[in-house]
Design a protein around this motif. Structure first.
Motif, PDB file in Angstrom:
ATOM      1  N   ASP A 251       0.769  -1.342  -0.020  1.00 23.81           N
ATOM      2  CA  ASP A 251       0.009   0.114   0.140  1.00 23.81           C
ATOM      3  C   ASP A 251       0.792   1.220  -0.083  1.00 23.81           C
ATOM      4  O   ASP A 251       0.286   2.485   0.019  1.00 23.81           O
ATOM      5  N   HIS A 252       2.125   1.174  -0.128  1.00 24.94           N
ATOM      6  CA  HIS A 252       3.009   2.211  -0.243  1.00 24.94           C
ATOM      7  C   HIS A 252       3.031   3.023  -1.579  1.00 24.94           C
ATOM      8  O   HIS A 252       3.038   2.196  -2.731  1.00 24.94           O
ATOM      9  N   PRO A 253       3.135   4.151  -1.673  1.00 27.30           N
ATOM     10  CA  PRO A 253       3.007   4.836  -3.296  1.00 27.30           C
ATOM     11  C   PRO A 253       4.367   4.513  -3.860  1.00 27.30           C
ATOM     12  O   PRO A 253       4.044   4.499  -5.382  1.00 27.30           O
ATOM     13  N   GLN A 254       5.305   4.023  -3.516  1.00 26.77           N
ATOM     14  CA  GLN A 254       6.447   3.972  -4.295  1.00 26.77           C
ATOM     15  C   GLN A 254       6.853   2.282  -4.495  1.00 26.77           C
ATOM     16  O   GLN A 254       7.716   1.732  -5.148  1.00 26.77           O
ATOM     17  N   TYR A 255       5.781   1.363  -3.871  1.00 30.45           N
ATOM     18  CA  TYR A 255       6.156   0.186  -4.015  1.00 30.45           C
ATOM     19  C   TYR A 255       6.247  -0.312  -5.525  1.00 30.45           C
ATOM     20  O   TYR A 255       6.968  -1.294  -5.653  1.00 30.45           O
ATOM     21  N   ARG A 256       5.490   0.071  -6.212  1.00 34.11           N
ATOM     22  CA  ARG A 256       5.423  -0.420  -7.681  1.00 34.11           C
ATOM     23  C   ARG A 256       6.621  -0.286  -8.239  1.00 34.11           C
ATOM     24  O   ARG A 256       7.051  -0.982  -9.157  1.00 34.11           O
ATOM     25  N   PRO A 587      -8.401   6.396   0.407  1.00 39.35           N
ATOM     26  CA  PRO A 587      -8.629   5.178  -0.732  1.00 39.35           C
ATOM     27  C   PRO A 587      -9.748   4.359  -0.217  1.00 39.35           C
ATOM     28  O   PRO A 587     -10.435   4.390   0.739  1.00 39.35           O
ATOM     29  N   ALA A 588     -10.256   3.880  -1.325  1.00 40.08           N
ATOM     30  CA  ALA A 588     -11.509   3.131  -1.499  1.00 40.08           C
ATOM     31  C   ALA A 588     -11.158   1.779  -0.810  1.00 40.08           C
ATOM     32  O   ALA A 588     -10.033   1.259  -0.758  1.00 40.08           O
ATOM     33  N   LEU A 608      -2.255  -8.120  -4.676  1.00 41.26           N
ATOM     34  CA  LEU A 608      -2.918  -8.232  -3.249  1.00 41.26           C
ATOM     35  C   LEU A 608      -4.006  -7.065  -3.320  1.00 41.26           C
ATOM     36  O   LEU A 608      -3.996  -6.197  -4.076  1.00 41.26           O
ATOM     37  N   PRO A 609      -5.198  -7.084  -2.628  1.00 44.00           N
ATOM     38  CA  PRO A 609      -5.973  -6.190  -2.432  1.00 44.00           C
ATOM     39  C   PRO A 609      -5.316  -4.856  -2.115  1.00 44.00           C
ATOM     40  O   PRO A 609      -6.034  -3.790  -2.580  1.00 44.00           O
ATOM     41  N   GLU A 610      -4.321  -4.897  -1.597  1.00 43.37           N
ATOM     42  CA  GLU A 610      -3.602  -3.446  -0.999  1.00 43.37           C
ATOM     43  C   GLU A 610      -3.112  -2.852  -2.183  1.00 43.37           C
ATOM     44  O   GLU A 610      -2.626  -1.447  -2.081  1.00 43.37           O
ATOM     45  N   LEU A 615      -1.824   2.209  -5.578  1.00 38.26           N
ATOM     46  CA  LEU A 615      -2.096   3.138  -6.625  1.00 38.26           C
ATOM     47  C   LEU A 615      -2.997   4.450  -6.240  1.00 38.26           C
ATOM     48  O   LEU A 615      -2.109   5.454  -6.717  1.00 38.26           O
ATOM     49  N   SER A 616      -3.566   4.201  -5.191  1.00 37.65           N
ATOM     50  CA  SER A 616      -4.329   5.699  -4.747  1.00 37.65           C
ATOM     51  C   SER A 616      -3.220   6.407  -4.141  1.00 37.65           C
ATOM     52  O   SER A 616      -3.300   7.491  -4.273  1.00 37.65           O
ATOM     53  N   ALA A 617      -2.474   5.859  -3.202  1.00 34.26           N
ATOM     54  CA  ALA A 617      -1.443   6.632  -2.525  1.00 34.26           C
ATOM     55  C   ALA A 617      -0.644   7.183  -3.385  1.00 34.26           C
ATOM     56  O   ALA A 617      -0.058   8.315  -3.362  1.00 34.26           O
TER      57      ALA A 617
END
Length: 985
Positions: A251-256, A587-588, A608-610, A615-617
């Motif tokens: 759920d972190h913005p830079q994880y991707r 986030p939703a 994962l659902p997170e 992505l929202s983050a």
């Protein structure tokens, strides 16, 4: 263009205008090269809006060649791949899955209700698309270890094996599966023969497996490059290294980016700036970066927080707006956008809450500002979309009054004729249905009503309507092709109305054209939908039409935009409003997954659902770095208090904990800037005082009409109303106002009372001589079934009321035989003219028995509780007045006769009985009270006071809204006022 010895992984920080910096960096690298070199560059972008803006920016630099601009979501735009079949339409796949899941629910009915069929098909289609995009086959799902899971997940895993045929090469691929095959094909092709010209992928985070696969292939090209959006250059390497665990870092913005770099064999040190464009506020980026650190390392706030820049300066262009309600939030945002439009400042509202964005657009409409809304209008909320949904609900059950009127009042109904006549007849029909029913109108009912109507157009109108609605109740399970054909046929017939041909306005203009396209597409694929019941078809239609959008041509304001969260990467606005920042909205919440739980997804290699939260983050981190930002949320919604978005919580908590950096002061300044707009919105919503009357509330009314206008006759039951709420008699008898019944008639206490009285009347009238108790009981229950079948169209009410009558039968028969009297009058009308007063009292007691002693016994049946002795003394005078009528000879055929007693018989669960012996003294008191009551209203000085003696605050008055009850209290004195013209006091 690129040096093969250097990293070709580039990025731009949050807040930089990504399309502008992308074009600037590309033009800088093409300096000194011939103009046609730009045409040999292939540029893959993430969205259509991004491509449109890049083309627009190139155009601002004058004439010149453009690069070949493609979308990563459409790799085959200019490719010919004869061996790869076209992607199967998404609608066909959903319909196929609907049939498949329907068979599953037939064998496993406890898995889910059939009403969830459409939602399950939608979620399974999304799962299959994800599996194909991530390269996860059914075999990997089948190999999952579910030994420590519940039986539900084991059955689900087994079910997923039957979707295996959809993953074979021979089967038509889904769009995501075909996209992955194209990415693999390009990767193999480029490995054998890499293109010499530059290939750049820009604006994508690589969050999906197919996109990440394609980006890896591009990164391996000699002239391939990746440009990442919103890359956090401020995050230290230790934090990057801590993003390895997907369960805690997804759920972190830079994880991707961390995941993508791992796939490419790169590190954060390999990422270079694409262009030297500076973000609007580097200091704010540092604050946001620290605030959004992964939860396991937020202890670094204590270490790095004191090194942040002074927060008042860093956050000087950020406003925090905490509205009391969503309405106030929408109005405040509209005011901000209005000011931006007046100043010529490009402004964008970014929110995933489509209800909120529509409220903002509606508020802007008062100033004739139409925002450029990237999402369009959902088809199911347009006039044709709503019309199709209403028509679909007519099939498979009895036509109700409210369903009929809903369709008749729709603006598309009878749109091929003069709608003035249609609306006039619809209004008259509504009044008839409200007052007289029936609850379930049929074609013959409509034609019979029209035959008695004075309007010459009524018969033709009703005949056409009856023909269209004939046979809807008999609609059963049909193939989807039959359902959609019947829906289209009825919708077009209702739209044209009595006109002999045409489809009216149903398929016209942009919403109608989109609706026709939707229906035509469904017709083309309906053969794959299997058999459905009318209810299942309605659910399917609702689910499919909700995913369609209409983008009607309109002249929008060029400087006011409404974007989705993904479009935060496009930038280009000086003022950005991030709205709906509450947990669950932004986030939703991750949607429920009925197929795989979180651990099974991780083991299978799925997302994962997170991922959605991450992505929202990332979208939030990019948008909050704009030149000027408004962070907006509502403190409560329609149901309860809201929870602030986790990013708002993190940001405010970080700032509150840094007093040395002026964090609390900066936060107060952010809220103060927001309060300015909230106060303006509150001022706009504040009602203005009336110019003359001011804010003086209404007084307790006691109107005094002329004597000639006052009622000259009342029934026994209305005397109680005259005692308790005289204003209701004034509104009813003087103003001739009647409360309208609800459009949808439902069984209520009044209906039950009417039915019970009809049953008991027939029971007494049809009593045979020397009837035994058992025979009487059987006859009573048979009469009950007969009357219920004839007068009660609601099956549930029939069953319930029949059961209640069966429980009350013995109680009734015991009371019926207790006195040994003979029924001499049942539901017979009586009248009494009051001497010296121009007034007639009339009424119809339920039953009058002649007792063996020659006196009368008056009986009244109550389906609820009978009135108590205290209530009878105060206002429940019905039977006492009926006794007065009997003794005065008011009942024809009986003559003046003495009354022995009156009895209220309760037929409810308690079976309560209230009796009162009638004596000459008691009857004289009733007579005096009646003459005093009626005589007082024969004087001009007596007003009809509202709620004069209701005896309870919760008294249900039909005319309380007319009397403006609530603006005055029960303790207020009446305010008598002469009304009408005529006599004066």
């Amino acid at each position: 263009m690129f040096d093969a010895t250097e990293s070709r992984l580039f990025a731009l920080p949050p807040g930089v205008d990504f399309p502008a910096a992308l074009v600037a960096g590309l033009r800088a690298r093409m300096q000194g090269k011939p103009p046609e070199a730009m045409a040999r560059v292939t540029l893959y972008l993430n969205t259509t809006r991004m491509r449109r803006r890049v083309v627009q920016i190139f155009g601002t630099h004058g004439a010149g060649f453009l690069p070949r601009i493609r979308l990563v979501s459409d790799l085959a735009a200019d490719m010919v791949v004869p061996d790869l079949p076209p992607a199967i339409p998404a609608l066909r796949r959903k319909l196929q899955l609907t049939v498949l899941i329907g068979r599953l629910l037939d064998t496993l009915p406890d898995l889910a209700p059939r009403s969830a069929l459409t939602d399950l098909a939608e979620s399974l289609a999304a799962l299959m698309s994800e599996m194909q995009g991530e390269g996860v086959g059914p075999d990997r799902v089948a190999a999952l270890d579910v030994s420590d899971h519940s039986e539900h997940w084991a059955r689900t895993r087994e079910f997923l094996t039957i979707i295996t045929p959809f993953f074979t090469d021979a089967e038509e691929p889904d769009s995501e599966g075909r996209q992955r095959r194209l990415a693999l094909l390009l990767s193999d092709l480029w490995a054998a023969s890499p293109p010499r010209d530059p290939v750049i992928v820009a604006g994508s985070t690589g969050s999906r497996g197919t996109t990440a696969l394609f980006m890896q292939a591009v990164s391996r090209l000699p002239q391939g490059a990746i440009v990442l959006p919103g890359y956090d250059f401020d995050m230290p390497g230790l934090v990057w290294a801590g993003l390895d665990d997907a369960l805690t870092s997804e759920d972190h913005p830079q994880y991707r980016f961390h995941r993508l770099m791992g796939l490419m064999g790169a590190t954060p040190h390999d990422v270079r700036l694409w262009h030297d464009a500076a973000p609007p506020s580097a200091a704010r980026n540092r604050v946001v970066s620290l605030a959004l650190r992964p939860a396991p390392v937020t202890d670094q706030w204590l270490v790095e927080g004191p090194d942040l820049p002074e927060l008042s300066a860093a956050m000087q262009d950020v406003t925090l707006m905490e509205s009391a309600t969503p309405r106030q939030e929408a109005l405040s945002i509209a005011l901000i956008l209005r000011e931006a439009a007046e100043r010529g400042t490009p402004a964008a509202l970014i929110s995933p809450d489509r209800v909120l964005t529509r409220q903002v657009a509606a508020a802007l409409d008062r100033w004739n500002i139409r925002p450029d809304d990237s999402a369009g209008i959902p088809l199911n909320q347009t006039a044709p979309g709503r019309f199709l949904r209403h028509v679909a609900r007519l099939f498979g059950h009895k036509l109700t009054s409210d369903a009929l009127l809903t369709v008749l009042k729709h603006p598309l109904t009878a749109s091929a004729m003069d709608r003035g006549q249609h609306l006039l007849l619809t209004r008259d029909l509504e009044l008839k249905l409200r007052r007289d029913g029936p609850a379930f109108p049929t074609g013959p009912d409509l034609i019979a009503w029209a035959g008695a109507h004075s309007n010459a157009h009524a018969v033709g109108w009703a005949t056409a309507l009856a023909g269209a609605l004939d046979g809807l109740e008999d609609a059963g399970s049909l193939p989807l092709t039959g359902h959609i054909a019947r829906l289209r046929r009825l919708a077009e017939r209702l739209s044209r109305g009595p006109a002999p041909e045409g489809t009216g306005e149903l398929w016209k203009e942009a919403p109608g054209e989109k609706a026709l396209e939707f229906v035509t597409g469904l017709e083309a694929e309906a053969v794959h939908g299997g058999d459905l019941s009318p209810g299942e078809f309605r659910d399917l239609l609702d689910g499919l039409i909700s995913g369609e959008e209409v983008r009607a041509p309109m002249i929008a304001h060029p400087g006011v935009m409404i974007w989705g969260t993904l479009e935060a990467r496009v930038q280009g606005a000086d003022l950005v409003i991030l709205a709906g920042l509450n947990d669950g909205t932004w986030p939703a919440l991750p949607p429920p997954d009925p197929w795989l739980n979180r651990r099974m997804r991780l083991d299978a290699g799925l997302l994962l659902p997170e991922r959605r939260i991450g992505l929202s983050a990332h979208d939030f981190q990019q948008a909050v770095a704009a030149p000027r930002v408004v962070l907006s949320r509502a403190l409560r919604n329609a149901e309860a208090e809201t929870v602030p978005s986790r990013w708002i919580n993190r940001l405010t908590n970080l700032m509150d904990g840094l007093p040395d950096r002026n964090g609390p002061e900066a936060l107060s300044q952010m809220r103060a800037r927001g309060k300015t707009w909230l106060d303006l919105a509150a001022a706009m919503d504040r009602p203005l005082p009336a110019p003359d009357a001011g804010l003086i509330p209404a007084t307790r009314p006691a109107p005094r009409p002329p004597l000639a206008a006052r009622p000259t006759a009342l029934s026994l039951t209305r005397i109680e109303v005259l005692i308790r709420d005289p204003y209701a008699i004034y509104a009813d008898k003087v103003l001739n106002l009647r409360p309208l019944d609800p459009i949808r008639q439902t069984p209520d206490a009044r209906d039950r009372g009417t039915v019970v009285h009809t049953i008991l009347e027939r029971f007494v009238r049809e009593r045979p001589p020397e009837e035994t108790r058992d025979t009487a009981r059987a006859r009573l229950l048979a009469l009950t079934a007969d009357v219920l079948e004839d007068q009660v169209p609601w099956p549930a009410a029939r069953a319930l009321w029949a059961a209640r009558m069966e429980r009350a039968a013995d109680h009734f028969l015991t009371i019926d035989a207790a006195e040994g009297g003979q029924s001499v009058l049942v539901e017979g009308r009586g009248e009494l003219a009051l001497q010296g007063l121009t007034f007639t009292l009339f009424g119809t007691p339920d039953r009058i028995d002649l007792l063996p002693g020659g006196k009368l016994h008056l009986i009244d049946y109550k389906t609820g509780s009978p009135p108590s002795d205290k209530e009878q003394k105060s206002f429940a005078k019905q039977l006492h007045l009926a006794a007065l009528l009997a003794e005065e000879g008011g009942f024809r055929g009986l003559g003046p006769q003495q009354v022995a007693k009156i009895t209220y018989v309760g037929l409810g669960s308690a079976g309560k009985v209230t009796e009162d012996e009638i004596t000459p003294e008691k009857l004289e008191g009733v007579r005096d009270g009646l003459y005093h009551l009626i005589g007082s209203y024969a004087r001009l000085g007596q007003g009809y006071t509202s709620r004069r003696a209701v005896f309870t605050e919760r008294f249900p008055g039909d005319y309380d809204h007319l009397a403006r009850f609530g603006e005055w209290e029960m303790t207020d004195k009446p305010d008598p006022q002469d009304v009408g013209t005529g006599d004066t006091p």
